[in-house]
Design an enzyme around this catalytic site. Structure first.
Site, mmCIF file in Angstrom:
data_model
loop_
_atom_site.group_PDB
_atom_site.id
_atom_site.type_symbol
_atom_site.label_atom_id
_atom_site.label_comp_id
_atom_site.label_asym_id
_atom_site.label_seq_id
_atom_site.Cartn_x
_atom_site.Cartn_y
_atom_site.Cartn_z
ATOM 1 N N GLU A 1 58.398 -16.381 -26.603
ATOM 2 C CA GLU A 1 59.008 -16.888 -25.385
ATOM 3 C C GLU A 1 60.469 -17.265 -25.626
ATOM 4 O O GLU A 1 61.311 -17.121 -24.757
ATOM 5 C CB GLU A 1 58.233 -18.126 -24.896
ATOM 6 C CG GLU A 1 58.748 -18.714 -23.584
ATOM 7 C CD GLU A 1 58.011 -19.985 -23.162
ATOM 8 O OE1 GLU A 1 57.366 -20.633 -24.000
ATOM 9 O OE2 GLU A 1 58.105 -20.334 -21.980
ATOM 10 N N GLN B 1 51.432 -17.705 -16.429
ATOM 11 C CA GLN B 1 51.122 -18.451 -17.651
ATOM 12 C C GLN B 1 50.456 -19.784 -17.317
ATOM 13 O O GLN B 1 51.129 -20.700 -16.827
ATOM 14 C CB GLN B 1 52.435 -18.713 -18.419
ATOM 15 C CG GLN B 1 52.258 -19.498 -19.692
ATOM 16 C CD GLN B 1 53.592 -19.948 -20.286
ATOM 17 O OE1 GLN B 1 54.588 -20.065 -19.571
ATOM 18 N NE2 GLN B 1 53.630 -20.190 -21.572
#
Ligand SMILES: Cc1cc2nc3c(=O)[nH]c(=O)nc-3n(C[C@H](O)[C@H](O)[C@H](O)COP(=O)(O)OP(=O)(O)OC[C@H]3O[C@@H](n4cnc5c(N)ncnc54)[C@H](O)[C@@H]3O)c2cc1C
Length: 398
Positions: free
Chosen positions: A244, A126
């Protein structure tokens, strides 16, 4: 609201438990039980085993290799994986970029990436945070200049977890520097082997290499690797960050560490009795256990809410789960550390020092590193201070 599991959900828990008992390799289980972080090999092997049942991407639609589980079933699966203990499916693949590609990606991206993301044939990292763009993510400065059918990307990312294992990075870049902060950001998929990508390690306080800096120097990225529309990346990032936070309470993870602390306390002495019989230790254990039970019930309320009419909107109460879940996880890691006494000092014994340690419990030395790394849990996934701001605004209306 009835928070009891239905008969079907209870059966599902049994099914998951049996599957894990039969399929989780013992070397992975014992490594994690001792408090060490999983290796790349552990994560890949276990992710692929879960994928044989569609459980590495349990919440994805079946069409793309998921199991189409309900939020409650998914919560059960996550908890059982933590309790085993086993590595969780790679969050960057299954909970972050996968759902974004399913929702916003082109048909070509779906076909190219989704099966490989599901089976961890491609490992994603990420690339969001930058120096001066962490909590204030919209301040990111990495620039992507359009040059024909490519973007040319230059900038720096930081705290990129496991970028040294990654094949690809999903990355936020600025495609319109003149626009206001949240506008003018796009999301690109960058092959880590592209010339101009450099990964440098950051060693963390537990002595392990989890984190990295990633430097992007005139990296040429084909335009077809942009997810969704140009300058709409902020919308996709918000969608991704909502995912997330799912499962971030980590109830199963804390329960497993608590059971380990209890087990250790039977092996060491407090005076003449085992530590497990010491009233002060028992009191600390009971307090954490009660708080954990309260968190579990709160989590059920949030998850049951998601299953109902709020299904498509992130629930601000997930911020409660993040704050309380990480506080309790840190408290459990501290308790486990205390049970080892001075043997929990993070040392790497060499030569004679290893012999001196024979008198102390061998498991002690693994506890301090995991305690230190537990401190990071209240920072990543949106720091706890930021979660409290969200709660103040959206729940308390301050
Ligand atoms: C172990 C770990 C793994 C990570 N992995 C990744 C990854 O893979 N990819 C990635 O992109 N990023 C990753 N991150 C980065 C993470 O998302 C950021 O660290 C986080 O968003 C905080 O940003 P920052 O570190 O820049 O701190 P800052 O934003 O500078 O904040 C510093 C402190 O100030 C507080 N603060 C800041 N703004 C406010 C405010 N408005 N109100 C109140 N308090 C405030 C913060 O809560 C914090 O305590 C990781 C971080 C860690 C620790």
């Amino acid at each position: 609201m009835d928070l009891r599991l239905t008969a079907k959900e209870k059966r599902f828990r049994e099914e998951v438990r049996d599957f894990i008992a039969t399929n989780l390799p013992e070397d992975i289980r014992s490594h994690l039980r001792a408090g060490h972080p999983p290796t790349k090999d552990h994560i890949v092997r276990w992710h692929r085993i879960l994928n044989t049942r569609g459980w590495a991407t349990a919440h994805w639609p079946k069409e793309w290799g998921g199991a189409g589980l309900s939020p409650v079933e998914r919560m059960i699966l996550t908890e059982e994986i933590f309790l085993a203990p086993a590595p969780t499916p790679l969050v960057f693949n299954s909970s972050m970029i996968g759902p974004v590609i399913i929702q916003f990606g082109s048909e070509e991206q779906k076909r190219q990436f989704l099966p490989k993301i599901a089976n961890l044939d491609i490992w994603f990292c990420q690339g969001f945070s930058e120096p001066d763009a962490g909590s204030d993510l919209a301040s990111l400065r990495t620039l992507a200049r359009r040059d024909g059918d490519h973007y040319v990307v230059t900038g720096q990312k930081i705290w990129t977890t496991m970028a040294h294992h990654a094949d690809w990075m999903f990355c936020l870049v600025r495609t319109d520097p003149a626009a206001k902060k949240q506008v003018g950001i796009s999301m690109l998929l960058i092959d880590m082997k592209t010339p101009g990508v450099t990964v440098r390690p950051i060693m963390s306080i537990d002595g392990h290499h989890h984190l990295n800096e990633v430097f992007l120097d005139e990296v040429r990225v084909p335009v077809e690797n942009r997810v969704g529309e140009e300058n709409k990346g902020w919308d996709y990032a918000k969608f991704l960050l909502g995912h997330e936070r799912t499962g971030i309470a980590g109830v199963g993870r804390s329960k497993e560490r608590l059971s380990y602390a209890r087990e250790l306390a039977t092996q060491v002495k407090a005076g003449k009795r085992p530590l497990a019989e010491d009233p002060c230790f028992r009191e600390q254990l009971a307090l954490i256990e009660a708080d954990l039970k309260a968190l579990e019930i709160t989590q059920l309320r949030v998850v049951a809410g998601h299953a109902g009419h709020h299904a498509d909107k992130p629930d601000p109460l997930t911020s409660v789960l993040k704050v309380r879940g990480t506080e309790l996880y840190q408290a459990v890691c501290e308790l486990a550390c205390r049970s080892a006494g001075p043997a929990a000092i993070a040392i790497q014994p060499a030569g004679g020092a290893a012999d001196e340690l024979d008198a102390a419990p061998r498991w002690g030395a693994a506890l301090a590193p995991s305690y230190f790394y537990s401190r990071a849990a209240s920072i990543y996934g949106g720091s706890n201070e930021i979660q409290k701001n969200i709660l103040a605004k959206t729940v308390l209306g301050l």
